[in-house]
Design an enzyme around this catalytic site. Structure first.
Site, PDB file in Angstrom:
ATOM      1  CG  ASP A   7      -0.386   0.325   2.522  1.00 58.36           C
ATOM      2  OD1 ASP A   7       0.861   0.448   2.604  1.00 58.36           O
ATOM      3  OD2 ASP A   7      -1.138   0.470   3.495  1.00 58.36           O
ATOM      4  CB  CYS A  64       0.963  -2.034   4.935  1.00 59.55           C
ATOM      5  SG  CYS A  64       0.973  -2.854   6.531  1.00 59.55           S
ATOM      6  CB  THR A  66       2.930  -1.332  11.005  1.00 58.37           C
ATOM      7  OG1 THR A  66       1.661  -1.858  10.570  1.00 58.37           O
ATOM      8  CG2 THR A  66       2.736   0.069  11.571  1.00 58.37           C
ATOM      9  CG  HIS A  97      10.735 -23.842  13.530  1.00 61.15           C
ATOM     10  ND1 HIS A  97      10.957 -23.620  14.872  1.00 61.15           N
ATOM     11  CD2 HIS A  97      11.805 -24.562  13.090  1.00 61.15           C
ATOM     12  CE1 HIS A  97      12.107 -24.177  15.226  1.00 61.15           C
ATOM     13  NE2 HIS A  97      12.651 -24.747  14.162  1.00 61.15           N
ATOM     14  CG  HIS A 132       8.783 -27.603  12.604  1.00 61.34           C
ATOM     15  ND1 HIS A 132       8.594 -26.977  13.827  1.00 61.34           N
ATOM     16  CD2 HIS A 132      10.093 -27.923  12.540  1.00 61.34           C
ATOM     17  CE1 HIS A 132       9.761 -26.908  14.456  1.00 61.34           C
ATOM     18  NE2 HIS A 132      10.683 -27.478  13.699  1.00 61.34           N
TER      19      HIS A 132
HETATM   20  C1  RB5 Z   1      -1.709   3.348   6.159  1.00 65.31           C
HETATM   21  O1  RB5 Z   1      -1.629   4.642   6.626  1.00 65.31           O
HETATM   22  C2  RB5 Z   1      -1.340   2.354   7.250  1.00 65.31           C
HETATM   23  O2  RB5 Z   1      -2.395   2.273   8.152  1.00 65.31           O
HETATM   24  C3  RB5 Z   1      -1.036   1.033   6.655  1.00 65.31           C
HETATM   25  O3  RB5 Z   1       0.012   1.154   5.753  1.00 65.31           O
HETATM   26  C4  RB5 Z   1      -0.604  -0.059   7.600  1.00 65.31           C
HETATM   27  O4  RB5 Z   1       0.451   0.357   8.415  1.00 65.31           O
HETATM   28  C5  RB5 Z   1      -1.651  -0.738   8.348  1.00 65.31           C
HETATM   29  O5  RB5 Z   1      -1.418  -1.656   9.130  1.00 65.31           O
END
Ligand code: RB5
Length: 146
Positions: A7, A64, A66, A97, A132
């Site tokens: 994203d 994304c 995080t 694993h 596993h």
């Molecule tokens: C987008 O702003 C952010 O929420 C997305 O990239 C992600 O980190 C969501 O988990």
């Protein structure tokens, strides 16, 4: 074949992923996004995970901001084992694993140098099998029951 998707929060770090794959002559498909305009990470996860489930891809790399949202979305797909990794140890054991088939990275968390090493470990480490396998079968059973 590796499917790659991000994203807007993962867009910058996706360049590092693409650069790694190109330099290592690894076939890949980049499903986007292709700029920093806001997109919804579940849509990206769906495209990459569907390619794996349908056998068009061996593994996926999703990004994304995080790595959390896109990993939650990816793990809703039957047969997908998505691992969010911020260090090489987790990347290694996600393969050894867990036989993870999707690597999730946080574009706002990781620098390009560490991300490269995580990608390298993830793509070059094989599943260990043995006991596993039984655990993965139990996960499969949960997927089929719930
Ligand atoms: C987008 O702003 C952010 O929420 C997305 O990239 C992600 O980190 C969501 O988990």
């Amino acid at each position: 074949m590796i499917y790659v998707g991000c994203d807007h929060g993962g867009f910058d770090l996706k360049e590092t992923v693409i650069d790694y794959l190109e330099k290592n002559n690894i076939d890949f498909t980049d499903v986007g996004c292709y700029n920093k305009e806001s997109v919804d990470y579940p849509d990206v996860a769906k495209e990459v995970c569907t390619a794996i489930i349908e056998g068009r891809a061996d593994k996926g790399i999703l990004l994304c901001g995080t790595g959390i949202g896109i990993s939650i979305a990816a793990n809703k797909f039957k047969g997908i084992r998505a691992a969010i990794c911020s260090d090489t140890y987790c990347a290694k054991f996600s393969r050894l694993h867990n036989d993870a088939n999707v690597l999730c990275l946080g574009g706002r968390v990781l620098g390009p140098g560490l991300a490269r090493e995580i990608i390298d470990v993830f793509l070059t480490t094989d599943f260990e099998g043995k006991h596993h396998i039984d655990r993965l079968l139990k996960i499969q059973k949960i997927e089929n029951e719930r």
